[in-house]
Write a protein that holds these residues in place. Sequence first.
Motif, mmCIF file in Angstrom:
data_model
loop_
_atom_site.group_PDB
_atom_site.id
_atom_site.type_symbol
_atom_site.label_atom_id
_atom_site.label_comp_id
_atom_site.label_asym_id
_atom_site.label_seq_id
_atom_site.Cartn_x
_atom_site.Cartn_y
_atom_site.Cartn_z
ATOM 1 N N GLU A 135 -24.825 29.352 -3.787
ATOM 2 C CA GLU A 135 -23.736 28.372 -5.213
ATOM 3 C C GLU A 135 -22.991 29.066 -6.136
ATOM 4 N N ASN A 136 -24.494 29.769 -6.483
ATOM 5 C CA ASN A 136 -23.810 30.678 -7.867
ATOM 6 C C ASN A 136 -23.446 31.882 -7.682
ATOM 7 N N LEU A 137 -24.423 32.617 -6.023
ATOM 8 C CA LEU A 137 -23.213 33.866 -5.909
ATOM 9 C C LEU A 137 -21.845 33.703 -5.618
ATOM 10 N N HIS A 138 -21.473 32.031 -5.288
ATOM 11 C CA HIS A 138 -20.297 32.197 -4.691
ATOM 12 C C HIS A 138 -19.345 32.138 -5.625
ATOM 13 N N GLN A 139 -19.756 31.671 -6.981
ATOM 14 C CA GLN A 139 -18.941 31.560 -7.632
ATOM 15 C C GLN A 139 -19.030 32.143 -8.457
ATOM 16 N N LYS A 140 -19.861 33.267 -9.067
ATOM 17 C CA LYS A 140 -19.367 34.756 -9.155
ATOM 18 C C LYS A 140 -19.025 35.311 -8.410
ATOM 19 N N SER A 141 -19.078 35.522 -7.147
ATOM 20 C CA SER A 141 -17.591 36.142 -5.969
ATOM 21 C C SER A 141 -16.711 35.558 -6.686
ATOM 22 N N ILE A 142 -16.123 34.079 -6.687
ATOM 23 C CA ILE A 142 -15.263 33.722 -7.325
ATOM 24 C C ILE A 142 -14.941 34.604 -7.994
ATOM 25 N N GLN A 143 -15.109 33.866 -8.993
ATOM 26 C CA GLN A 143 -14.992 34.597 -10.514
ATOM 27 C C GLN A 143 -14.518 35.681 -10.702
ATOM 28 N N GLN A 144 -14.792 36.552 -10.125
ATOM 29 C CA GLN A 144 -14.445 38.384 -10.052
ATOM 30 C C GLN A 144 -13.403 38.570 -8.600
ATOM 31 N N LEU A 145 -13.098 38.096 -8.285
ATOM 32 C CA LEU A 145 -12.032 38.183 -7.142
ATOM 33 C C LEU A 145 -10.536 37.226 -8.488
ATOM 34 N N GLN A 146 -11.161 36.354 -8.801
ATOM 35 C CA GLN A 146 -10.015 35.958 -9.872
ATOM 36 C C GLN A 146 -9.975 36.656 -10.856
ATOM 37 N N ASN A 147 -10.906 37.372 -11.511
ATOM 38 C CA ASN A 147 -10.834 38.043 -12.859
ATOM 39 C C ASN A 147 -10.158 39.414 -12.432
ATOM 40 N N ARG A 148 -10.478 39.990 -10.261
ATOM 41 C CA ARG A 148 -9.450 41.026 -10.127
ATOM 42 C C ARG A 148 -7.892 40.485 -9.898
ATOM 43 N N LEU A 149 -8.235 39.295 -9.358
ATOM 44 C CA LEU A 149 -6.740 39.025 -9.027
ATOM 45 C C LEU A 149 -5.974 38.852 -10.633
ATOM 46 N N SER A 150 -5.886 38.771 -11.373
ATOM 47 C CA SER A 150 -5.807 38.536 -12.691
ATOM 48 C C SER A 150 -5.401 40.324 -13.171
ATOM 49 N N GLU A 151 -6.198 41.104 -12.562
ATOM 50 C CA GLU A 151 -5.972 41.616 -13.217
ATOM 51 C C GLU A 151 -4.813 42.506 -12.283
ATOM 52 N N LEU A 152 -4.733 42.564 -11.004
ATOM 53 C CA LEU A 152 -4.039 43.096 -10.184
ATOM 54 C C LEU A 152 -2.221 42.457 -10.631
ATOM 55 N N GLU A 153 -2.491 41.293 -10.936
ATOM 56 C CA GLU A 153 -1.193 40.880 -11.423
ATOM 57 C C GLU A 153 -0.593 41.059 -12.172
ATOM 58 N N VAL A 154 -1.790 41.286 -13.428
ATOM 59 C CA VAL A 154 -1.096 42.774 -14.361
ATOM 60 C C VAL A 154 -1.017 43.249 -14.389
ATOM 61 N N ILE A 155 -1.505 44.367 -13.223
ATOM 62 C CA ILE A 155 -1.131 45.283 -12.287
ATOM 63 C C ILE A 155 0.095 45.564 -11.588
ATOM 64 N N ASN A 156 0.516 44.135 -10.822
ATOM 65 C CA ASN A 156 1.509 43.922 -10.354
ATOM 66 C C ASN A 156 2.756 44.272 -10.762
ATOM 67 N N LYS A 157 2.212 43.063 -12.668
ATOM 68 C CA LYS A 157 3.356 43.008 -12.875
ATOM 69 C C LYS A 157 3.952 44.813 -13.557
ATOM 70 N N ASP A 158 2.945 45.400 -13.759
ATOM 71 C CA ASP A 158 3.449 46.277 -14.788
ATOM 72 C C ASP A 158 3.755 47.867 -13.590
ATOM 73 N N LEU A 159 3.096 47.126 -12.170
ATOM 74 C CA LEU A 159 3.711 48.170 -10.722
ATOM 75 C C LEU A 159 5.357 47.531 -10.451
ATOM 76 N N THR A 160 5.250 46.465 -10.119
ATOM 77 C CA THR A 160 7.067 45.468 -10.684
ATOM 78 C C THR A 160 7.753 46.781 -11.253
ATOM 79 N N GLU A 161 7.100 46.289 -12.966
ATOM 80 C CA GLU A 161 7.915 46.944 -14.019
ATOM 81 C C GLU A 161 8.086 48.548 -13.805
ATOM 82 N N ARG A 162 6.918 49.096 -13.264
ATOM 83 C CA ARG A 162 7.454 50.310 -13.137
ATOM 84 C C ARG A 162 7.812 50.409 -11.688
#
Length: 601
Positions: free
Chosen positions: A206-233
């Motif tokens: 459960e801890n590993l899964h939560q950590k992976s989910i958090q990492q993925l969520q973080n990456r998703l947030s980053e990707l969204e930001v980047i996507n926004k930047d990319l969309t913008e750019r």
Amino acid sequence: VHKKDLAVRLTDDTDPFFLYNLVISEEDFQSLKSQQGLLVDFSAFPQKFIDLLQQCIQEQNKDIPRFLLQLVSSASVLDHTPVSLNVVETNPFKHLTHLSLKFLPGNDAEIKKFLASCLKCLKEDKMMLEEKLRKTEEDLTRQLSYTQQSLSEKSRELDKLKNEWSSYTTALNNKHTQELTSEKERAFQAQAQYQQQHEQQKKELENLHQKSIQQLQNRLSELEVINKDLTERRYKGDSTVRELKAKLSGIEDECQRAKQEVLSLRRENTTLDAECHEKEKFINQLQTRVAVLEQEIKDKDQLVIRTKEVLDATQEQKAILEESAEKKQSHIEKLETTIKSLSAELLKANEIIKKLQGDLKTLMSKLKLKNTVTIQQEKLLAEKEERLQKEQRELQEMGQSLRMKEQEVCKLQEQLETTVQKLEESKQLLKTNENVITWLNKQLNETQMAKKPETSASPQGGVRAALSPHGMPDRPSFPSSGISHSISPLYAFQNFPEPAHNKNVSSQCPVPKIQFNPQLSKMNQCSEVQMGTATSHPANKENGDNLGLESKYFKKKDDSIPLRGLSQNTLNSEYLKPYLSTKAQPSPKAAVTPASAYFPG
């Protein structure tokens, strides 16, 4: 030549006097074969006859038997007439007689012999049965003692087994309880350990899964930001988009790897669940084994109870048998006591009857005294009673006379039977005596014919027989007889009283010299006939008064075998006339023999 005979006997088990015999010789069989048209030889005839009888026995239980065995008699069976035994074959057309044999009834001697053999067989069977019974009793007593010993040994063994079984069951129970508690503790410990490991692994996953989910969520947030930047750019350059696509494909690969890791973790979880299930199955098997052991203990307890019940039943049977034996002994003692009491009561009853008879006699005497004192009517009654008593006495006397006459008739019948037997014996003796006398007559005639010239030469010598008043010849005296051969004891008769006038004559009359055949002495030595002496009155013996002779007349003398039954007529007959009329010169060497040795009564 050894001849063979076929003996057939007909008997009946229900009637021991039913006996018919048949004896067939070879000659009789030849006549039977020609009469009945038999095709079998004498040697094979018995077996064929047995086969016919067996066929009759086999067919007797059928409704319509093919072979019948018929016993045909012209009169009733009690008349003892010959009967014929027929073997008949039946068919719808005719009754064919295969064999017909005539049987003769058995006489008294044969029936007695048959009954004696039956009685002997029965006695032998009885002896055999008694021996078997004795042996069986001995065997039963031995078996009873052996069974009692074995029962005691078995009871001891059963007690030992009970003790051992109880100790063994207690030990097994203790052992099983200890094993069960240890196994339960082990199972609980293993279960706790597996649960703790499972919880720890679950927590880690459960801890590993939560950590992976958090990492993925973080990456998703980053990707969204980047996507926004990319969309913008977006419009700024395609190069930045391709880079982002490449990065996105890499991230997807990582996601797939993460998914594969999740699947592997789930598989490990399922394997852990299967191991846990196997542990539970093992626990269930242990529980079933415990239940089976408990069931075996219960079955063994039931076996012990059954053996106890069988023991109790055998002891009850033994007690019942002992009680029945005691009851029978007590019953026998009661019967003996009752018999003794009955015999004592019978003696008492006889004494009471005697006393009552005495009282009756005294009462009768008293009644007679009273009857003499009473009135005329009582006298008339007494006269009537006296008449009745007289009639009763007359009846008793008549009954006694009848009994006496019956006894006399029985005695007379017995005397008649004895006289008939004696008559038959006397007839036989008369026949033997007649044969002896005829032989004597022949011998005397021969001697007379041989000595005729000598008798004619010597007229002075002679023998004269003096007759008794009853016509019986008195004994002739031979003082100097010329007999040179010893006379056989058969001719040595008893003495008659010698009259006085014969004594004088006998001194002057010599006896002729007679030569006897030596075979006569041998014949007389072999004879075993005992003759009786004559009394002083032969006429009574001639009439048959002295048929029952005393035992002294049958005694054998030392020098003679006396003849019995020579009557007056035989001695006075013509057989001895030539002997009495012969004359011869006296011989100086002749042996002197008294005349009483030759001519008794």
